[in-house]
Design a protein around this motif. Structure first.
Motif, PDB file in Angstrom:
ATOM      1  N   ASP A   1      16.240 -21.955  24.081  1.00  0.00           N
ATOM      2  CA  ASP A   1      14.866 -22.499  24.078  1.00  0.00           C
ATOM      3  C   ASP A   1      13.905 -21.480  24.486  1.00  0.00           C
TER       4      ASP A   1
ATOM      5  N   LYS B   1       9.089 -22.948  21.226  1.00  0.00           N
ATOM      6  CA  LYS B   1       9.435 -24.353  20.585  1.00  0.00           C
ATOM      7  C   LYS B   1       8.214 -25.529  21.245  1.00  0.00           C
ATOM      8  N   CYS B   2       7.438 -25.114  22.298  1.00  0.00           N
ATOM      9  CA  CYS B   2       6.514 -25.944  22.560  1.00  0.00           C
ATOM     10  C   CYS B   2       5.161 -25.775  22.238  1.00  0.00           C
TER      11      CYS B   2
ATOM     12  N   SER C   1       8.114 -21.501  26.530  1.00  0.00           N
ATOM     13  CA  SER C   1       9.018 -21.503  25.389  1.00  0.00           C
ATOM     14  C   SER C   1       8.223 -21.733  23.934  1.00  0.00           C
TER      15      SER C   1
ATOM     16  N   ASN D   1       6.212 -32.989  27.225  1.00  0.00           N
ATOM     17  CA  ASN D   1       6.858 -33.785  26.341  1.00  0.00           C
ATOM     18  C   ASN D   1       7.559 -32.899  25.059  1.00  0.00           C
ATOM     19  N   CYS D   2       7.941 -31.610  25.913  1.00  0.00           N
ATOM     20  CA  CYS D   2       8.837 -30.781  25.205  1.00  0.00           C
ATOM     21  C   CYS D   2      10.132 -30.441  25.977  1.00  0.00           C
ATOM     22  N   TYR D   3      11.374 -30.459  25.124  1.00  0.00           N
ATOM     23  CA  TYR D   3      12.527 -30.409  25.850  1.00  0.00           C
ATOM     24  C   TYR D   3      13.001 -29.024  25.738  1.00  0.00           C
ATOM     25  N   ALA D   4      12.564 -27.951  26.668  1.00  0.00           N
ATOM     26  CA  ALA D   4      12.916 -26.576  26.746  1.00  0.00           C
ATOM     27  C   ALA D   4      13.366 -26.570  28.156  1.00  0.00           C
TER      28      ALA D   4
ATOM     29  N   ILE E   1       2.242 -28.267  21.337  1.00  0.00           N
ATOM     30  CA  ILE E   1       3.077 -29.409  22.115  1.00  0.00           C
ATOM     31  C   ILE E   1       2.802 -29.449  23.546  1.00  0.00           C
ATOM     32  N   ASN E   2       2.563 -30.785  23.981  1.00  0.00           N
ATOM     33  CA  ASN E   2       2.270 -30.893  25.364  1.00  0.00           C
ATOM     34  C   ASN E   2       3.763 -30.430  25.980  1.00  0.00           C
ATOM     35  N   PRO E   3       3.609 -29.475  27.000  1.00  0.00           N
ATOM     36  CA  PRO E   3       4.992 -29.168  27.650  1.00  0.00           C
ATOM     37  C   PRO E   3       5.688 -30.130  28.331  1.00  0.00           C
TER      38      PRO E   3
END
Length: 365
Positions: free
Chosen positions: A141, A102-103, A100, A110-113, A106-108
């Protein structure tokens, strides 16, 4: 000639009498000639509606999938997911692989996908869902790949859906009733909840095409701080999540018969406006993995709504469900969602005309 006229007149009267003895409502379409087409519509239409559904995400790893591979996700409510319409919000996409964007950075973990394996779509179908909203912040996502694959799979299963810009609505017929379904959200590539004029125009157009117009929205702030229906724009993470009260009233003014809300991840109040039913948030219904299920985030209603052929509210049965990380979805014998829905309706809509008794919502006499 007079004999033929008499035969024709007798046959016509017989048809009228036969129609009047039928318990079904009817739509009669007359032509300029003497031809008459009668289309039967059921006396009572049943709509079962729930909130957010995400059965488990294979991203960032398969450890976020349930141990039963989601096959028993709806086991506790299997007998309740029945009706002419069985609706839910598809909180994620169907996709077997991919990262994703959107991540990025970002640590996956901690990523809401959310991407559910393609095979999970069959769990929805088997459970009875026939209408799903894809207007939310998680269907996209995994960008266009996820959106397109989700649409492809839903089409293959003949599950109706709407809410993306390339699929703002769907019109379909079931048991001689014509339905129109449209969905709105404040998110990228969705039909905007914040463009009320355009929403009203779409609903008004759909009302000319269908007997019953169902509107879904994904709107409002998220979590326990956002249980109440605020009669203003709700800002969450610097994003305008819409004025859900004004939106719901506007689409009913334009011709909507039922409005089903989701997005806040908690149960909210309900309302009957101009004889039309509004659920302002149906909460987390079946959400596995990274979703918070603490407190009121872990309870939600399963609505079994009954309306007449004009789309007017008759009553609704409410089954309260609850979720936790161990037991997952179960029926709540303490009726938490029903009780909370009543409390919030009493607070947010003082003087409302609804009775909440024995897990049923009815109109006051």
């Amino acid at each position: 000639m007079n004999f033929l006229k008499t035969i024709f007149l007798s046959l016509f009267i017989f048809i009228i009498i036969l129609g009047c003895t039928n318990n079904n409502a009817q739509v009669v379409v007359s032509t300029a000639q003497t031809d008459t087409i009668v289309r039967k519509i059921k006396d009572t239409i049943s709509i079962t509606a729930v909130g957010d559904i995400m059965l488990g995400s294979a991203f960032p790893s398969t450890s976020n999938l349930p141990p039963d591979d989601a096959v028993n996700s709806f086991q506790a409510v299997d007998s309740l997911l029945k009706g002419d319409i069985v609706f839910g919000n598809l909180e994620g996409c169907f996709l077997n692989s991919g990262n994703s964007t959107k991540c990025n950075g970002i640590n996956p973990n901690n990523c809401y996908a959310f991407r559910m394996p393609d095979r999970y779509a069959g769990v929805y179908k088997k459970a009875g869902f026939n209408v799903l909203s894809i207007a939310n912040n998680h269907v996209g996502d995994f960008d266009s790949k996820g959106r397109k694959n989700t649409a492809r799979i839903l089409d293959s299963l003949q599950i109706h859906y709407a809410g993306q810009l390339n699929k703002p609505f769907e019109v379909f017929e079931k048991d001689s009733v014509k339905y129109a379904f449209c969905a709105f959200a404040p998110n990228e590539n969705t039909v905007s909840i914040n463009k009320t004029g355009e929403a009203k125009a779409l609903v008004a157009r759909l009302k000319t095409m269908a007997d019953i117009v169902i509107v879904s929205f994904h709107g409002g702030g998220e979590g326990a701080r956002f249980e109440h229906v605020r009669r203003k724009n709700e800002i969450f993470y610097n994003e305008n999540r819409g004025n859900v009260y004004a939106f719901a009233h506007a689409v009913i003014d334009a011709g909507a018969d039922v409005v089903l809300g989701h997005g806040p991840h908690v149960t909210r109040a309900v309302e009957v406006y101009k004889n039309k039913f509004i659920a302002y948030s149906l909460g987390n219904f079946c959400t596995y993995g990274m979703f918070s299920l603490k407190g009121n985030n872990g309870i939600a209603p399963l609505l079994q709504l009954k309306i007449n052929p004009k789309g007017d509210f008759l009553f609704a049965d409410v089954t309260s469900i609850k979720q936790d990380k161990i037991n997952r979805l179960t029926v709540d014998k303490n009726y938490g969602a029903f009780k909370r829905m009543k409390e919030l309706t009493d607070i947010d809509f003082v003087g409302h005309q609804l009775n909440f008794e024995n897990n049923k919502i009815t109109l006051k006499n």
